[in-house]
Scaffold this motif. Structure first.
Motif, short mmCIF file in Angstrom:
data_model
loop_
_atom_site.label_atom_id
_atom_site.label_comp_id
_atom_site.label_asym_id
_atom_site.label_seq_id
_atom_site.Cartn_x
_atom_site.Cartn_y
_atom_site.Cartn_z
N ILE A 201 0.88 -1.19 -0.24
CA ILE A 201 -0.07 -0.15 0.00
C ILE A 201 1.03 1.13 -0.10
O ILE A 201 1.93 1.36 0.71
N ALA A 202 0.44 2.09 -1.01
CA ALA A 202 1.34 3.35 -1.02
C ALA A 202 0.68 4.69 -0.05
O ALA A 202 -0.64 4.51 0.03
N PHE A 203 1.24 5.48 0.12
CA PHE A 203 0.86 6.75 0.80
C PHE A 203 1.10 7.92 -0.12
O PHE A 203 2.23 8.25 -0.23
N ARG B 51 2.49 4.96 8.99
CA ARG B 51 3.48 4.15 9.38
C ARG B 51 3.13 3.10 10.37
O ARG B 51 3.53 2.00 10.41
N ASP B 52 2.79 3.63 11.65
CA ASP B 52 2.22 2.96 12.55
C ASP B 52 1.17 2.03 12.23
O ASP B 52 1.22 0.81 12.59
N ALA B 53 0.09 2.12 11.71
CA ALA B 53 -0.74 1.31 10.91
C ALA B 53 -0.21 0.13 10.13
O ALA B 53 -0.60 -0.99 10.32
N GLY C 62 2.32 -5.84 10.23
CA GLY C 62 3.59 -6.48 9.70
C GLY C 62 3.68 -6.20 8.24
O GLY C 62 4.43 -6.78 7.35
N LEU C 63 3.30 -4.90 7.86
CA LEU C 63 3.19 -4.31 6.14
C LEU C 63 4.39 -3.30 6.22
O LEU C 63 4.65 -2.51 7.21
N ASP C 64 4.95 -3.14 5.06
CA ASP C 64 6.28 -2.24 4.67
C ASP C 64 5.60 -0.84 4.73
O ASP C 64 4.75 -0.52 3.81
N PRO C 65 6.21 0.15 5.62
CA PRO C 65 5.41 1.29 5.73
C PRO C 65 6.18 2.48 4.71
O PRO C 65 6.10 3.63 4.99
N SER C 66 7.19 1.99 4.02
CA SER C 66 8.16 2.86 3.46
C SER C 66 7.74 3.61 2.10
O SER C 66 8.27 4.55 1.57
N MET C 67 6.68 3.06 1.66
CA MET C 67 6.10 3.60 0.35
C MET C 67 5.37 4.70 0.23
O MET C 67 4.11 4.79 0.11
N ILE C 68 5.87 5.68 0.60
CA ILE C 68 5.56 7.11 0.62
C ILE C 68 5.85 8.03 -0.58
O ILE C 68 7.36 8.11 -0.66
N VAL C 69 4.97 8.44 -1.38
CA VAL C 69 5.22 9.01 -2.64
C VAL C 69 4.84 10.52 -2.67
O VAL C 69 3.59 10.63 -2.29
N ARG C 70 5.60 11.47 -2.99
CA ARG C 70 5.33 12.72 -2.94
C ARG C 70 4.90 13.26 -4.42
O ARG C 70 5.75 12.94 -5.34
N VAL C 71 3.70 13.58 -4.62
CA VAL C 71 3.42 14.24 -5.78
C VAL C 71 3.14 15.62 -6.03
O VAL C 71 3.43 16.38 -4.98
N PRO C 72 2.85 16.20 -7.00
CA PRO C 72 2.91 17.87 -7.22
C PRO C 72 1.91 18.25 -6.34
O PRO C 72 0.77 17.90 -5.93
N ASN C 73 1.98 19.58 -6.35
CA ASN C 73 0.81 20.45 -5.33
C ASN C 73 -0.33 20.61 -6.39
O ASN C 73 -1.58 20.72 -5.89
#
Length: 351
Positions: free
Chosen positions: A188-190, A208-210, A215-226
């Motif tokens: 799952i990405a954020f 990240r906490d959720a 037990g899921l990877d919390p690192s997929m945080i993607v920054r998109v344009p404003n």
């Protein structure tokens, strides 16, 4: 005026409070001869006033007591429909008290926020509701204390010593992650955007906490344009990672609307072979097709809560600071579905 008199005239009540090692509110109570202050504390404040040469300006106090029946509201963005809903809640509460709102846009810039606040003061507003611009320092609050200008923080906060109205962003993230996990999604990405502030941090930490709790990877945080027009073209950023997500949670509904278009352009069907969740649940969520599943933060209610906090502060300036934090609700619609079953479980790329 002699130099010594000029120096004395610049001594503020905050200076007195610091010298006496009390809060500014306590020093104000001493000046107003309130019976709520103990004898020893009163003596300490009065001694500090004598040492510093503080002179209470009765004329200015009378001017402050003359209410203008106007309230300033400062928000960082007027293009996001969330703030329109927030404002409707504020206006309803302020209108019910026979007062009027003066609205200003800080553009999420500290310098502009400071300028707008000075203009608010010049117009004699009775108090201000502000969503602090990213990077706002505590000195901003100290300045307002010296001005005797009541303040309520909304959505974002820079101090727990000042009234605040907001939502439980971390709980909203847990609801979104738990729902996607119940549908079988594991990657799952954020999608995030904009500057860093308290609400940003609470949502990221909540995600990240959720994820970690399951037990899921919390690192997929993607920054998109404003800009919403650029978000669709940035949908490819979700799939530039080593692992391909099957779902994305968005920082707000504006991002969700933009990514929905971008996912369509890539040949993905939201709600069928890719899942999408928004955040805030503004009215536009119902206009999207498929209808957007989104975490409701109830912006109208947050606005009403902020208005009530300010009205209460105007009635009782020395009451302890309060926090009113809304619960969030996940509104499930059509933009999420069970994880699509395929040999490699990778979503198709655009041709």
């Amino acid at each position: 005026m002699p130099l010594e008199d000029k120096k004395k005239s610049r001594v503020t009540l905050l200076d007195v409070a610091r010298r006496a090692n009390v809060s500014r509110a306590t020093a104000s109570l001493v000046i107003r001869k309130s019976p709520l202050v103990g004898t020893e504390t009163r003596a300490r404040v009065e001694e500090a006033m004598r040492e510093l040469g503080y002179v209470y300006n009765m004329g200015a106090a009378r001017l402050r007591a003359e209410r203008s029946h106007t309230v300033g509201v400062i928000v960082p963005n007027l293009t996001n429909p969330f703030f329109a809903e927030l404002l409707s809640g504020i206006e309803a509460g302020i209108d019910s008290a026979g007062m009027v709102v003066i609205l200003a846009n800080s553009g999420d810039l500290v310098e502009r926020q400071d300028m707008v606040m000075r203009r608010m003061r010049e117009h004699g507003v009775d108090g201000v509701i502000v969503c602090p611009a990213a990077g706002t320092a505590p000195a901003f609050l100290h300045q307002l204390a010296e001005w005797d200008l009541p303040l309520v923080q909304v959505l974002r906060q820079i101090s727990e010593e000042v009234d605040y109205a907001g939502a439980d962003y971390a709980a909203g993230m847990r609801q979104a992650v738990d729902y996607l996990a119940s549908l079988g999604h594991r990657t799952i990405a954020f999608a995030v955007q904009g500057p860093i502030h308290s609400a940003y941090r609470e949502r990221v930490e909540g995600f990240r906490d959720a994820m970690q709790s399951r037990g899921l990877d919390p690192s997929m945080i993607v920054r998109v344009p404003n800009q919403i027009g650029e978000i669709a073209d940035a949908a490819h950023l979700l799939f530039d990672e080593r692992e391909q997500p099957t779902a994305v949670i968005c920082f707000n509904d504006v991002i969700a609307l933009g990514l929905s278009a971008g996912l369509y352009d890539r040949g993905l069907k939201v709600g069928e072979n890719f899942s999408l969740i928004g955040f805030d649940d503004v009215t536009d969520a119902e206009a999207m097709r498929p209808r957007l599943t989104s975490v409701s933060t109830a912006p109208v209610t947050i606005g009403a809560n902020a208005a009530r906090l300010l009205l209460d502060r105007l009635t009782d300036p020395v009451r302890p600071a309060r926090r009113v934090v809304n619960e969030t609700i996940l509104h499930i619609r059509q933009s999420c579905g069970p994880i699509a079953i395929s040999p490699d479980n990778n979503p198709p790329a655009s041709g």
